[in-house]
Design an enzyme around this catalytic site. Structure first.
Site, PDB file in Angstrom:
ATOM      1  N   HIS A  84       0.889  -1.209  -0.045  1.00  0.00           N
ATOM      2  CA  HIS A  84      -0.069   0.114  -0.131  1.00  0.00           C
ATOM      3  C   HIS A  84       0.866   1.304   0.018  1.00  0.00           C
ATOM      4  O   HIS A  84       1.945   1.269   0.611  1.00  0.00           O
ATOM      5  CB  HIS A  84      -0.813  -0.045   1.147  1.00  0.00           C
ATOM      6  CG  HIS A  84      -2.027   0.855   1.019  1.00  0.00           C
ATOM      7  ND1 HIS A  84      -3.408   0.062   0.621  1.00  0.00           N
ATOM      8  CD2 HIS A  84      -2.383   2.051   1.069  1.00  0.00           C
ATOM      9  CE1 HIS A  84      -4.109   1.016   0.303  1.00  0.00           C
ATOM     10  NE2 HIS A  84      -3.759   2.276   0.766  1.00  0.00           N
ATOM     11  N   ASP A 163     -13.774   2.752   6.082  1.00  0.00           N
ATOM     12  CA  ASP A 163     -12.924   3.346   5.440  1.00  0.00           C
ATOM     13  C   ASP A 163     -13.501   3.879   4.155  1.00  0.00           C
ATOM     14  O   ASP A 163     -13.029   4.907   3.865  1.00  0.00           O
ATOM     15  CB  ASP A 163     -11.572   2.593   5.101  1.00  0.00           C
ATOM     16  CG  ASP A 163     -10.513   3.434   4.517  1.00  0.00           C
ATOM     17  OD1 ASP A 163     -10.251   4.546   5.022  1.00  0.00           O
ATOM     18  OD2 ASP A 163     -10.113   3.170   3.335  1.00  0.00           O
ATOM     19  N   ARG A 170     -12.981  12.292   3.523  1.00  0.00           N
ATOM     20  CA  ARG A 170     -11.634  12.809   3.935  1.00  0.00           C
ATOM     21  C   ARG A 170     -11.001  13.667   2.614  1.00  0.00           C
ATOM     22  O   ARG A 170     -10.504  14.800   2.370  1.00  0.00           O
ATOM     23  CB  ARG A 170     -10.730  11.991   4.346  1.00  0.00           C
ATOM     24  CG  ARG A 170     -10.788  11.554   5.797  1.00  0.00           C
ATOM     25  CD  ARG A 170      -9.955  10.603   6.116  1.00  0.00           C
ATOM     26  NE  ARG A 170      -8.545  10.828   5.740  1.00  0.00           N
ATOM     27  CZ  ARG A 170      -7.701   9.862   5.473  1.00  0.00           C
ATOM     28  NH1 ARG A 170      -7.945   8.715   5.026  1.00  0.00           N
ATOM     29  NH2 ARG A 170      -6.462  10.272   5.141  1.00  0.00           N
ATOM     30  N   LYS A 189      -7.573  -1.446   6.106  1.00  0.00           N
ATOM     31  CA  LYS A 189      -7.731  -2.096   4.946  1.00  0.00           C
ATOM     32  C   LYS A 189      -6.821  -3.288   4.744  1.00  0.00           C
ATOM     33  O   LYS A 189      -7.137  -4.636   4.305  1.00  0.00           O
ATOM     34  CB  LYS A 189      -7.491  -1.205   3.571  1.00  0.00           C
ATOM     35  CG  LYS A 189      -8.503  -0.309   3.311  1.00  0.00           C
ATOM     36  CD  LYS A 189      -8.230   0.589   2.243  1.00  0.00           C
ATOM     37  CE  LYS A 189      -7.236   1.351   1.880  1.00  0.00           C
ATOM     38  NZ  LYS A 189      -7.554   2.735   2.428  1.00  0.00           N
TER      39      LYS A 189
HETATM   40  N1  URA Z   1      -4.072   5.725   1.234  1.00  0.00           N
HETATM   41  C1  URA Z   1      -5.022   5.145   2.044  1.00  0.00           C
HETATM   42  O1  URA Z   1      -5.815   4.149   1.925  1.00  0.00           O
HETATM   43  N2  URA Z   1      -5.476   6.135   3.091  1.00  0.00           N
HETATM   44  C2  URA Z   1      -5.095   7.280   3.340  1.00  0.00           C
HETATM   45  O2  URA Z   1      -5.610   7.965   4.060  1.00  0.00           O
HETATM   46  C3  URA Z   1      -4.004   7.739   2.422  1.00  0.00           C
HETATM   47  C4  URA Z   1      -3.380   6.648   1.563  1.00  0.00           C
END
Ligand code: URA
Length: 444
Positions: A84, A163, A170, A189
């Site tokens: 990620h 999320d 966000r 995640k």
């Molecule tokens: N990637 C994500 O999944 N979440 C974030 O807050 C920033 C990058």
């Protein structure tokens, strides 16, 4: 215990720590649709300003991870790996790394997100491909991983749904660059996705959410600890985002660049940017190493490079596109991907060395062209963006290409030209190219 949302907002606004009960109540309320967006947004902004201590960050992560199912993939494979990125401009790493690692015999189950502020999102990029869908239920997630060794999903009502909601809020409320919110978003995640080993690519610089190496290290450290406490093998790379990664910025343009990189050649006018390939092969090699496939990073790099050279990575990408409903003709012929009506190349006006590139400004330029969102759930234009084959340290002559802009209207094109010119600083004195990586944490 029953709570009132306004009390949580006021407590965080005034700098208090939220209790585990309060955090879990909030996250559950978000998923059940009990908390209106304006109150969630207010709490996110309070967290942005006041931060969260370690315990709150861990509770938020766990509450978000458990807002849906937590996958156990051990009936599919003994070791599943994931990666990620904390978000950057031109960051199409997943599109290249995931199929290459799968082609090395290491299954990759990944949950990605959409664009966030100035940083693009893997799901938005992949949706440039006609028909491709990130919506997979748990049974399909597992079946696809079993069948072809790679799966790329978005947050769903089953997987990290909290999320999904908070991420979209966000994106449009200026609350992205917050260490606890990023850590909880990413690690929820990763924990829900069920991978045994996770490589984090934590970006630092003007096009990242972390402005300094120290801040990036702090973010990496807490994510590595959360993962390790949950029994996962973790590695984190701190990488440069003071210029876009590769040349292409914008959804379909980045897919084209990723396909060119998997082919290892110039494809439909897209060359392979050396910084992007080096970044991708390093991330992929760390995933192969962390999964225990080979004993050394050098061997992992050789394996990944060989998978690219044999065309196996491209084949895996093709299989993933097909399995998730995408039109593989657009992979075979990237010129069939969405094309903007206006394409114009702008040239450098004076000779000089590229001393600075404002990657954040370039990310917002792509958003303004239509590649990202100004409002929650807004449609985006997959075709627009720009290709900028210019890196810090390059010596440019007047008339050299600065960028090729892909736009939907003349006004947008002219705005983008002005913004791109302003984002690139040329001076007479030479400067060194930027490093790709600054540090590594965890098992590296
Ligand atoms: N990637 C994500 O999944 N979440 C974030 O807050 C920033 C990058």
């Amino acid at each position: 215990m029953a709570q009132r949302m306004v009390e949580l907002i006021e407590a965080k606004r005034d700098g208090a720590a939220l209790s585990a009960d309060q955090i879990h109540w909030f996250v559950q309320g978000v998923v059940e649709g009990r908390i209106p967006d304006y109150q969630s947004a207010a709490l996110l902004m309070a967290i942005y300003f006041q931060g969260m201590n370690r315990q709150e960050t861990v509770e938020l992560t766990m509450a978000m991870a458990h807002s849906g199912d937590i996958l156990d993939l051990h009936d599919v494979a003994p070791v599943v790996v994931d990666k990620h990125s904390s978000g950057g401009v031109g960051d199409k790493t997943t599109l290249v790394v995931q199929p290459l690692v799968a082609a090395c015999g290491v299954p990759v189950g990944k949950m990605s997100g959409r664009g966030l502020g100035p940083s693009g999102g893997t799901i938005d990029k992949m949706e440039s491909i006609r028909g491709w869908s990130p919506e997979l239920d748990l049974a399909r997630f597992k079946q696809q991983l079993r069948d072809i060794g790679l799966v790329l999903s978005g947050q769903t009502s089953d997987l990290a749904p909290a999320d999904g909601h908070l991420y979209a809020l966000r994106d449009v409320t200026g609350t992205v660059p917050s260490t606890p919110l990023i850590a909880a978003s990413i690690m929820s995640k990763k924990l829900a996705g069920g991978a045994d080993a996770v490589v984090l690519d934590v970006k630092v610089g003007s096009g990242a959410f972390m402005p300094t190496v120290e801040a990036a290290r702090d973010l990496a450290q807490i994510m590595v600890e959360i993962g390790e406490d949950a029994g996962r093998r973790m590695a984190a790379l701190i990488s440069n985002m003071d210029e876009p990664l590769g040349y292409a910025v914008g959804n379909a343009l980045e897919v084209k660049e990723a396909i060119a990189t998997l082919r290892g050649e110039t494809t439909a006018g897209m060359a392979v940017p050396p910084d992007f390939w080096e970044h991708a092969v390093t991330v992929a090699a760390h995933m192969v190493l962390l999964a225990g496939r080979v004993p050394s990073l050098d061997e992992a790099r050789s394996l990944v490079t060989a998978a690219r050279d044999r065309g196996d990575g491209l084949q895996k990408f093709r299989q993933m596109v097909a399995a998730q409903g995408g039109d593989v003709r657009q992979v075979d012929r990237p010129e069939l991907l969405p094309q903007a009506p206006l394409v114009e190349t702008i040239a450098v006006k004076r000779a000089g060395y590229v001393t600075r590139i404002d990657a954040g400004a370039l990310g917002w330029t792509a958003v303004r062209l239509g590649a990202g969102r100004a409002e929650k759930g807004a449609a985006i234009d997959h075709a627009v963006g720009f290709v900028m084959p210019v890196k810090v340290g390059d010596r440019l002559q007047a008339g050299d290409t600065l960028a090729t802009i892909h736009a939907a209207s003349d006004g947008a094109l002219r705005d983008a030209e002005e913004a791109i010119r302003a984002a690139v600083t040329l001076r007479d004195e030479p400067v060194e190219p930027l490093p790709l990586f600054y540090d590594m944490l965890g098992e590296t």
